[in-house]
Design a protein around this motif. Structure first.
Motif, PDB file in Angstrom:
ATOM      1  N   LEU A   1       0.934  -1.091  -0.060  1.00  0.00           N
ATOM      2  CA  LEU A   1      -0.001   0.038  -0.009  1.00  0.00           C
ATOM      3  C   LEU A   1       0.841   1.232   0.046  1.00  0.00           C
ATOM      4  O   LEU A   1       1.520   1.300   0.921  1.00  0.00           O
ATOM      5  CB  LEU A   1      -0.972   0.087   1.183  1.00  0.00           C
ATOM      6  CG  LEU A   1      -2.109  -1.154   1.454  1.00  0.00           C
ATOM      7  CD1 LEU A   1      -2.884  -0.969   2.685  1.00  0.00           C
ATOM      8  CD2 LEU A   1      -2.904  -0.853  -0.014  1.00  0.00           C
ATOM      9  N   PRO A   2       0.574   2.239  -0.720  1.00  0.00           N
ATOM     10  CA  PRO A   2       1.440   3.451  -0.776  1.00  0.00           C
ATOM     11  C   PRO A   2       1.297   4.027   0.621  1.00  0.00           C
ATOM     12  O   PRO A   2       0.214   3.973   1.140  1.00  0.00           O
ATOM     13  CB  PRO A   2       0.812   4.199  -2.071  1.00  0.00           C
ATOM     14  CG  PRO A   2       0.055   3.221  -2.792  1.00  0.00           C
ATOM     15  CD  PRO A   2      -0.595   2.155  -1.918  1.00  0.00           C
ATOM     16  N   ASN A   3       2.264   4.987   0.879  1.00  0.00           N
ATOM     17  CA  ASN A   3       2.263   6.012   1.980  1.00  0.00           C
ATOM     18  C   ASN A   3       1.057   6.786   1.580  1.00  0.00           C
ATOM     19  O   ASN A   3       0.733   7.533   0.539  1.00  0.00           O
ATOM     20  CB  ASN A   3       3.566   6.372   2.413  1.00  0.00           C
ATOM     21  CG  ASN A   3       4.538   5.435   2.792  1.00  0.00           C
ATOM     22  OD1 ASN A   3       4.194   4.266   3.392  1.00  0.00           O
ATOM     23  ND2 ASN A   3       5.757   5.627   2.369  1.00  0.00           N
ATOM     24  N   ALA A   4       0.371   7.279   2.857  1.00  0.00           N
ATOM     25  CA  ALA A   4      -0.654   8.135   2.601  1.00  0.00           C
ATOM     26  C   ALA A   4      -0.052   9.708   2.907  1.00  0.00           C
ATOM     27  O   ALA A   4      -0.943  10.602   2.158  1.00  0.00           O
ATOM     28  CB  ALA A   4      -1.488   8.103   4.026  1.00  0.00           C
ATOM     29  N   GLY A   5       0.958  10.196   2.991  1.00  0.00           N
ATOM     30  CA  GLY A   5       1.388  11.448   2.991  1.00  0.00           C
ATOM     31  C   GLY A   5       1.226  12.192   4.295  1.00  0.00           C
ATOM     32  O   GLY A   5       0.886  11.702   5.223  1.00  0.00           O
ATOM     33  N   VAL A   6       1.206  13.567   4.413  1.00  0.00           N
ATOM     34  CA  VAL A   6       0.924  14.323   5.349  1.00  0.00           C
ATOM     35  C   VAL A   6      -0.409  14.558   5.796  1.00  0.00           C
ATOM     36  O   VAL A   6      -0.847  15.282   6.891  1.00  0.00           O
ATOM     37  CB  VAL A   6       1.786  15.541   5.648  1.00  0.00           C
ATOM     38  CG1 VAL A   6       3.567  15.189   5.260  1.00  0.00           C
ATOM     39  CG2 VAL A   6       1.566  16.404   4.250  1.00  0.00           C
ATOM     40  N   LYS A   7      -1.375  14.400   4.808  1.00  0.00           N
ATOM     41  CA  LYS A   7      -2.751  15.041   4.839  1.00  0.00           C
ATOM     42  C   LYS A   7      -3.230  14.297   6.258  1.00  0.00           C
ATOM     43  O   LYS A   7      -3.797  15.208   7.060  1.00  0.00           O
ATOM     44  CB  LYS A   7      -3.451  14.598   3.711  1.00  0.00           C
ATOM     45  CG  LYS A   7      -5.078  15.042   3.761  1.00  0.00           C
ATOM     46  CD  LYS A   7      -5.870  14.613   2.444  1.00  0.00           C
ATOM     47  CE  LYS A   7      -7.275  15.111   2.813  1.00  0.00           C
ATOM     48  NZ  LYS A   7      -8.175  14.729   1.667  1.00  0.00           N
ATOM     49  N   PRO A   8      -3.441  13.210   6.606  1.00  0.00           N
ATOM     50  CA  PRO A   8      -4.139  12.383   7.806  1.00  0.00           C
ATOM     51  C   PRO A   8      -3.478  13.127   8.791  1.00  0.00           C
ATOM     52  O   PRO A   8      -4.106  13.545   9.893  1.00  0.00           O
ATOM     53  CB  PRO A   8      -3.654  11.011   7.578  1.00  0.00           C
ATOM     54  CG  PRO A   8      -3.413  10.573   6.140  1.00  0.00           C
ATOM     55  CD  PRO A   8      -2.745  11.918   5.636  1.00  0.00           C
TER      56      PRO A   8
END
Length: 837
Positions: A341-348
């Protein structure tokens, strides 16, 4: 001075558990939003990346002419990977056989996403590669081997060039979903285009440029590119594809979006209730401080510092727990799906921290202001301040805050409005029910020794608090029921769209005299197949004798006829049938009469979205141009078509008296299994003009999306269930002190332990059943709207959840609630008095 006192009080209250409720509420808000938004974003990115395999890139630019080299060089400056494709038709010659092939020339970077499936020989096993043919070599689809009577290693002429046949082309990731070229496909190295000499001024060619990179890079590049695009150039992503895959991807993202919104709603309710409870428990300490000379400013600073400390601490804990939770969930999903699964980034991280901060501020503001207004005389009269008025302004601000947070998270006003209004509806109904129920309960009286009477009396005594608890319980139950039923409906709908027996191969270019032997072949080999449909292409040229606007030539200075109606530019595949196909539904008008073959008037059934775009009505006569032949047909019905079934469907179906008026080819679909591969190859050798289009990859991709979303929903359900349990625990924990007092009083009056325990259990059963019933009814109505507005499926009511709601609510609330207070009821009276003191 006050800071030192504030830290001392904070340390003491934290050790005593006074700040547990508000701490848990903020942490719950943060971890719920973080875990849900993180896992749904990661799954959404994974689905998008997998789906991007079907355009062999993240984005593609299509053009009918070559574009400036600056466009690709600029893409590299934005950090994007690129590839170039060129499509053209050209003749292939070998062994005295000549055939027209559909050529795709590719650079070595192709494909940027997905893989090409090839074979080393016709009888070899297929395998996947990540680059196309090298210079001087060529890959041919299986049908061309039979038509040209060649093998791997032979030479073939393509245009003016001679190339070595090095591989059998089985599948390309971006192969068209339906193409008349069928199995006459050729893959060529881009540098060999000039060798073929097939591209001359005026040649019919088609350019495509592929891009791969991060979403922000693609967005920035498109912002630069957009002003340079011509009207005959198109920028596309997977969501732009008008296909079952693109539609299912959109539905999957909408479902995951709903899951995140549910988390925000639940967290907001928990925070609002907990903040009020916490401040109410501080009424006595504040009254004592004022009695001892504490000013309003000092008291305000102390509690604002407490709120700030607990907010920061709880946000940090919520982020840590949420990260661990989403990591565990992601690892499970990875093990099940067999893909990273790709990383979600900083948004969450940013979103959950912001929501935690806003919840702490907005939902604590009014309770804190009430806390500062507590009079000093409360130390003598303990009921002073208990009846502080509820501020309508604060309620409005709180509701507006929840709505704004939901809108911020979703970015979709319609989705937010539907869920928000349905939640307000739940609140209004529950307040009304609670008032009626508790008022009616007074007329029942209290029968000594009855646990039910004691439970009802307790509900009456805490009417306001119980109304708030009812809302909290109902919202948690509503969200769980909502997800359970929506999951069942959406997944079932998708699985019905792509059933197990769905065809996975299109058979085209079939002559009429080839139908019988093909049907015999399918029957002998036990291969399920659809009927053979006569197919021809035609353009709707006029309506009721009034011609549609034709395309004008700017070169010759022609002016467009502004009064002429706009028609459809493309020529769709048309057919004639005697019976309505299974996946079609007449929504207006009637199907053709049985004796239509005896009539001279040709009739036509039109798909619903063409009715709207052409402004058609029943009884209209449309003119269809087939090659140079003019056909007039009367519109007798409009149909709704389920295009996602992957079965043959048509925008227009004509009556059977159309037969014999135009030349046709025949078209069908079949379900081919692995064991049929050799037999199908032999069939194509006997009938080299027939083309077969493999759509197994499309079906597998659609089923993959269904599986991933199904797993994701299970994870989301578990998060919502845990969040609902935590909301319930915080509600019950806030009332523990009051319940201790009641137990002491009842024991002093001689009540037995069994009576008290049963009364407590019945109280939670009643609360859960009422909350579950209202939640079930409102959820069902909301689902009806959501399914129609967001998922474009027929909404339906689910009366079984009207029973499931009260039952699950009673079990859920009573189990957790009774467990929370059981320890209190097991203690002796002396121990309870010690705790209360």
């Amino acid at each position: 001075m006050w800071v030192k006192l504030a830290f001392k009080l904070f340390s003491r209250e934290f050790r005593r558990g006074e700040l547990t409720i508000i701490f848990a509420a903020i942490a719950l808000a943060v971890l719920t939003v973080f875990s849900l938004s993180s896992i749904t974003e990661r799954i959404g990115l994974n689905i998008t990346q997998k789906s991007s395999d079907f355009i062999a890139a993240d984005r593609r630019l299509s053009s009918n002419h070559a574009i400036d080299t600056q466009v690709l060089s600029k893409a590299n400056e934005f950090g994007l990977e690129t590839a170039k494709l060129l499509y053209f038709d050209s003749m292939l010659f070998a062994n005295d056989e000549l055939v027209l092939g559909a050529v795709k020339a590719t650079t070595q970077e192709y494909p940027l996403r997905g893989k090409i499936t090839i074979k080393d020989a016709l009888t070899a096993e297929p395998y996947e590669v990540t680059t196309g043919p090298t210079e001087g070599s060529i890959w041919l689809s299986e049908g061309l081997f039979y038509t040209l009577n060649v093998e791997v290693g032979d030479k073939v002429e393509l245009g003016a060039g001679i190339f070595n046949i090095s591989k059998v082309l089985v599948k390309e990731p971006d192969a068209p979903f339906f193409s008349l070229s069928g199995n006459k496909r050729v893959l060529l190295n881009y540098n060999d285009i000039e060798k073929t000499q097939a591209i001359q001024p005026g040649s019919r060619i088609f350019h495509r440029y592929l891009y791969k990179g991060e979403e922000q890079q693609l967005t920035d590049y498109y912002a630069w590119l957009k002003p340079l695009l011509k009207s005959n150039q198109e920028w596309q992503g997977i969501k732009d594809r008008q296909s079952p895959l693109g539609n299912n991807l959109d539905k999957a993202e909408r479902f995951l979006l709903l899951a995140g919104l549910f988390g925000i709603m639940l967290a907001a309710v928990a925070m609002a209730v907990s903040a009020k409870r916490y401040c109410e428990r501080q009424y006595d300490p504040v009254a004592m401080m004022k009695t001892l000379g504490g000013s309003r400013r000092i008291i305000r600073n102390i509690f604002l510092l407490h709120l700030s400390l607990v907010t920061v601490f709880s946000i940090a804990v919520g982020l840590m727990v949420g990260y661990v939770l989403q990591t565990i969930g992601a690892d499970y999903l990875i093990s099940v799906m067999g893909a990273e699964l790709p990383n979600a980034g900083v948004k969450p991280w940013l979103l959950s921290s912001f929501i935690g901060l806003i919840c702490a501020l907005m939902f604590s503001l009014k309770p804190l202001l009430d806390l500062f207004d507590i009079p000093p005389l409360r130390v003598l009269r303990r009921n002073l301040g208990d009846t502080l008025a509820i501020s309508r302004v604060h309620i409005a601000l709180s509701l507006l805050t929840i709505f704004a947070l939901m809108w911020l998270f979703s970015g979709e006003i319609i989705t937010t409005l539907i869920l928000f209004v349905s939640t307000l509806f739940v609140i209004a109904i529950l307040f009304g029910i609670s008032r009626l129920l508790f008022a009616a309960g007074r007329s029942l009286g209290l029968r000594p020794g009855s646990s039910w009477s004691l439970a009802i009396a307790t509900l009456q005594k805490r009417a306001n608090a119980n109304a708030i608890q009812l809302i909290s319980f109902a919202l948690a139950i509503k969200l769980m029921l909502f997800l359970v039923v929506l999951k069942s409906d959406i997944i079932d709908d998708w699985q019905q769209q792509v059933p197990e027996d769905a065809p996975n191969m299109f058979i085209i270019n079939v002559a009429e005299n080839e139908i019988a032997p093909l049907e015999t072949f399918f029957i002998d080999k036990n291969i399920p197949h659809e009927d053979f449909y006569p197919v021809f292409r035609g353009r709707v040229d006029a309506l009721n004798g009034e011609a549609f606007a034709r395309k004008t030539s700017k070169q010759e200075g022609e002016e467009k006829d502004e009064e002429a109606k706009e028609g459809k530019r493309r020529e769709p595949n048309l057919t004639w049938l005697s019976t309505l196909p299974d996946d079609n539904e007449i929504i207006e008008g009637e199907w053709f009469a049985d004796n239509i073959a005896e009539s001279e008037q040709i009739e036509v059934s039109v798909v619903d979205h063409w009715r709207d775009s052409l402004d058609l009505e029943l009884g209209d006569v449309i003119t269809i141009l087939v090659n140079e032949q003019v056909i007039e047909a009367k519109v007798t019905s409009f149909r709704k078509v389920n295009w996602a079934t992957l079965k043959p469907n048509f925008v227009m179906i004509l009556s059977t008296n159309m037969a014999g008026k135009v030349p046709v080819m025949y078209f069908s679909a079949a379900q081919i299994q692995e064991q049929h591969t050799k037999d199908v190859s032999q069939l194509l050798q006997r009938y080299p003009t027939i083309s077969m289009i493999d759509i197994k990859a499309r079906i597998e991709q659609a089923q993959s999306i269904i599986a991933q979303v199904s797993i994701a929903i299970g994870f989301v359900l578990s998060i919502v269930l845990i969040s609902g349990a935590l909301v319930l625990i915080s509600q019950v924990q806030a009332s523990l002190a009051e319940r201790m007092q009641e137990v002491v009083i009842l024991r002093t009056l001689g009540a037995k332990g069994r009576l008290i325990k049963l009364a407590t259990l019945y109280e939670f059963i009643l609360l859960g059943a009422i909350a579950g019933l209202v939640a079930a009814i409102v959820s069902d109505v909301t689902l009806f709207v959501i399914q129609q507005q967001l998922f474009n499926v027929d909404g339906r009511l689910h009366f079984y959840i009207w029973l499931l709601g009260p039952l699950s609510g009673a079990v859920f609330v009573s189990a957790i609630g009774y467990f929370m207070v059981a320890r209190t009821m097991r203690q002796n009276t002396q121990g309870l008095l010690r705790k209360l003191s």
